[in-house]
Design a protein around this motif. Sequence first.
Motif, PDB file in Angstrom:
ATOM      1  N   GLU A 173       0.828  -1.204   0.000  1.00  0.00           N
ATOM      2  CA  GLU A 173       0.000   0.000   0.000  1.00  0.00           C
ATOM      3  C   GLU A 173       0.863   1.255   0.000  1.00  0.00           C
ATOM      4  N   MET A 174       1.958   1.236   0.764  1.00  0.00           N
ATOM      5  CA  MET A 174       2.859   2.379   0.796  1.00  0.00           C
ATOM      6  C   MET A 174       3.490   2.594  -0.580  1.00  0.00           C
ATOM      7  N   TRP A 175       3.885   1.517  -1.236  1.00  0.00           N
ATOM      8  CA  TRP A 175       4.478   1.610  -2.570  1.00  0.00           C
ATOM      9  C   TRP A 175       3.466   2.165  -3.563  1.00  0.00           C
ATOM     10  N   GLU A 176       2.216   1.751  -3.460  1.00  0.00           N
ATOM     11  CA  GLU A 176       1.195   2.245  -4.384  1.00  0.00           C
ATOM     12  C   GLU A 176       0.896   3.729  -4.171  1.00  0.00           C
ATOM     13  N   ARG A 177       1.071   4.219  -2.945  1.00  0.00           N
ATOM     14  CA  ARG A 177       0.817   5.641  -2.671  1.00  0.00           C
ATOM     15  C   ARG A 177       1.964   6.539  -3.104  1.00  0.00           C
ATOM     16  N   MET A 178       3.137   5.960  -3.337  1.00  0.00           N
ATOM     17  CA  MET A 178       4.305   6.761  -3.706  1.00  0.00           C
ATOM     18  C   MET A 178       4.107   7.378  -5.084  1.00  0.00           C
ATOM     19  N   PRO A 179       4.460   8.668  -5.228  1.00  0.00           N
ATOM     20  CA  PRO A 179       4.331   9.298  -6.546  1.00  0.00           C
ATOM     21  C   PRO A 179       5.350   8.723  -7.519  1.00  0.00           C
ATOM     22  N   ARG A 180       4.941   8.589  -8.730  1.00  0.00           N
ATOM     23  CA  ARG A 180       5.805   8.056  -9.772  1.00  0.00           C
ATOM     24  C   ARG A 180       6.229   9.196 -10.699  1.00  0.00           C
ATOM     25  N   PRO A 181       7.516   9.490 -10.770  1.00  0.00           N
ATOM     26  CA  PRO A 181       7.949  10.545 -11.692  1.00  0.00           C
ATOM     27  C   PRO A 181       7.844  10.051 -13.133  1.00  0.00           C
ATOM     28  N   THR A 182       7.489  10.961 -14.007  1.00  0.00           N
ATOM     29  CA  THR A 182       7.435  10.625 -15.429  1.00  0.00           C
ATOM     30  C   THR A 182       8.658  11.242 -16.095  1.00  0.00           C
ATOM     31  N   PRO A 183       9.555  10.411 -16.598  1.00  0.00           N
ATOM     32  CA  PRO A 183      10.762  10.950 -17.211  1.00  0.00           C
ATOM     33  C   PRO A 183      10.419  11.674 -18.507  1.00  0.00           C
ATOM     34  N   PRO A 184      11.106  12.767 -18.783  1.00  0.00           N
ATOM     35  CA  PRO A 184      10.841  13.480 -20.035  1.00  0.00           C
ATOM     36  C   PRO A 184      11.302  12.650 -21.222  1.00  0.00           C
ATOM     37  N   SER A 185      10.592  12.762 -22.291  1.00  0.00           N
ATOM     38  CA  SER A 185      10.949  12.038 -23.505  1.00  0.00           C
ATOM     39  C   SER A 185      12.206  12.664 -24.102  1.00  0.00           C
ATOM     40  N   PRO A 186      13.220  11.854 -24.435  1.00  0.00           N
ATOM     41  CA  PRO A 186      14.457  12.431 -24.972  1.00  0.00           C
ATOM     42  C   PRO A 186      14.264  13.040 -26.356  1.00  0.00           C
ATOM     43  N   HIS A 187      13.186  12.673 -27.055  1.00  0.00           N
ATOM     44  CA  HIS A 187      12.958  13.169 -28.400  1.00  0.00           C
ATOM     45  C   HIS A 187      11.751  14.097 -28.467  1.00  0.00           C
ATOM     46  N   ALA A 188      11.373  14.700 -27.341  1.00  0.00           N
ATOM     47  CA  ALA A 188      10.206  15.580 -27.345  1.00  0.00           C
ATOM     48  C   ALA A 188      10.479  16.807 -28.200  1.00  0.00           C
ATOM     49  N   GLY A 189       9.650  17.039 -29.160  1.00  0.00           N
ATOM     50  CA  GLY A 189       9.747  18.218 -30.008  1.00  0.00           C
ATOM     51  C   GLY A 189      10.779  18.118 -31.117  1.00  0.00           C
ATOM     52  N   VAL A 190      11.498  17.034 -31.238  1.00  0.00           N
ATOM     53  CA  VAL A 190      12.518  16.881 -32.269  1.00  0.00           C
ATOM     54  C   VAL A 190      11.914  16.085 -33.423  1.00  0.00           C
ATOM     55  N   GLN A 191      11.987  16.627 -34.599  1.00  0.00           N
ATOM     56  CA  GLN A 191      11.488  15.951 -35.792  1.00  0.00           C
ATOM     57  C   GLN A 191      12.685  15.445 -36.600  1.00  0.00           C
ATOM     58  N   PRO A 192      12.684  14.186 -37.028  1.00  0.00           N
ATOM     59  CA  PRO A 192      13.808  13.704 -37.831  1.00  0.00           C
ATOM     60  C   PRO A 192      13.808  14.364 -39.209  1.00  0.00           C
ATOM     61  N   ALA A 193      14.999  14.612 -39.722  1.00  0.00           N
ATOM     62  CA  ALA A 193      15.124  15.256 -41.025  1.00  0.00           C
ATOM     63  C   ALA A 193      14.674  14.321 -42.140  1.00  0.00           C
ATOM     64  N   GLU A 194      14.918  13.065 -42.010  1.00  0.00           N
ATOM     65  CA  GLU A 194      14.499  12.092 -43.007  1.00  0.00           C
ATOM     66  C   GLU A 194      13.931  10.866 -42.293  1.00  0.00           C
ATOM     67  N   PRO A 195      13.098  10.100 -42.964  1.00  0.00           N
ATOM     68  CA  PRO A 195      12.518   8.934 -42.302  1.00  0.00           C
ATOM     69  C   PRO A 195      13.595   7.942 -41.862  1.00  0.00           C
ATOM     70  N   VAL A 196      13.370   7.340 -40.704  1.00  0.00           N
ATOM     71  CA  VAL A 196      14.323   6.389 -40.150  1.00  0.00           C
ATOM     72  C   VAL A 196      13.897   4.990 -40.560  1.00  0.00           C
ATOM     73  N   ALA A 197      14.843   4.240 -41.049  1.00  0.00           N
ATOM     74  CA  ALA A 197      14.547   2.867 -41.458  1.00  0.00           C
ATOM     75  C   ALA A 197      14.275   2.009 -40.227  1.00  0.00           C
ATOM     76  N   GLU A 198      13.290   1.131 -40.338  1.00  0.00           N
ATOM     77  CA  GLU A 198      12.959   0.249 -39.224  1.00  0.00           C
ATOM     78  C   GLU A 198      14.029  -0.829 -39.122  1.00  0.00           C
ATOM     79  N   VAL A 199      14.543  -1.014 -37.894  1.00  0.00           N
ATOM     80  CA  VAL A 199      15.616  -1.967 -37.663  1.00  0.00           C
ATOM     81  C   VAL A 199      15.035  -3.218 -37.018  1.00  0.00           C
ATOM     82  N   ASP A 200      15.475  -4.370 -37.511  1.00  0.00           N
ATOM     83  CA  ASP A 200      15.045  -5.643 -36.946  1.00  0.00           C
ATOM     84  C   ASP A 200      15.676  -5.809 -35.564  1.00  0.00           C
ATOM     85  N   ASP A 201      15.196  -6.780 -34.816  1.00  0.00           N
ATOM     86  CA  ASP A 201      15.738  -7.081 -33.490  1.00  0.00           C
ATOM     87  C   ASP A 201      17.245  -7.272 -33.596  1.00  0.00           C
TER      88      ASP A 201
END
Length: 149
Positions: A26-54
């Motif tokens: 219950e104590m763990w569930e009450r603890m606030p969870r920080p949301t990390p900022p997205s490293p790519h927020a607001g950044v648009q790629p210049a060209e499409p990125v190719a999808e990489v396999d596993d």
Amino acid sequence: MFHRIRRRKQDAFDIEMQRRHQEMWEMWERMPRPTPPSPHAGVQPAEPVAEVDDFLPPDLRIPSHDQVAGRMMPWLRPLVLDGEIVACAECGTYRDWIIISTRDEIWLRCRAGHEQQERRLDTAWYNRHSAPVDATHATFEDCLRHLGH
């Protein structure tokens, strides 16, 4: 007589540990969870990125059907639901269960290896009564061995 005293002490200890586990959960569930900022927020790629396999080669990948998705815990005492003691449908055993939580279903496995789904239990019940995970296993059988079955 001494067996009863020892059993009462063990039962009191089990109840206290379950209570402490519930408090910590219950104590763990009450603890606030920080949301990390997205490293790519607001950044648009210049060209499409190719999808990489596993990144692993196919011969080193583990097929998803071989992976164990769920958790298990031992339940040594009789399991009482709705005032009724749950017994194995095949052999009649009523204690020393392995309780398995997988895909929002609860399954009971007796010492003889018989499994039955228990529809009166849900994942929330499992989370309230289980302890923190102490090990991770690659296969179902490894986990059963770890739990003594």
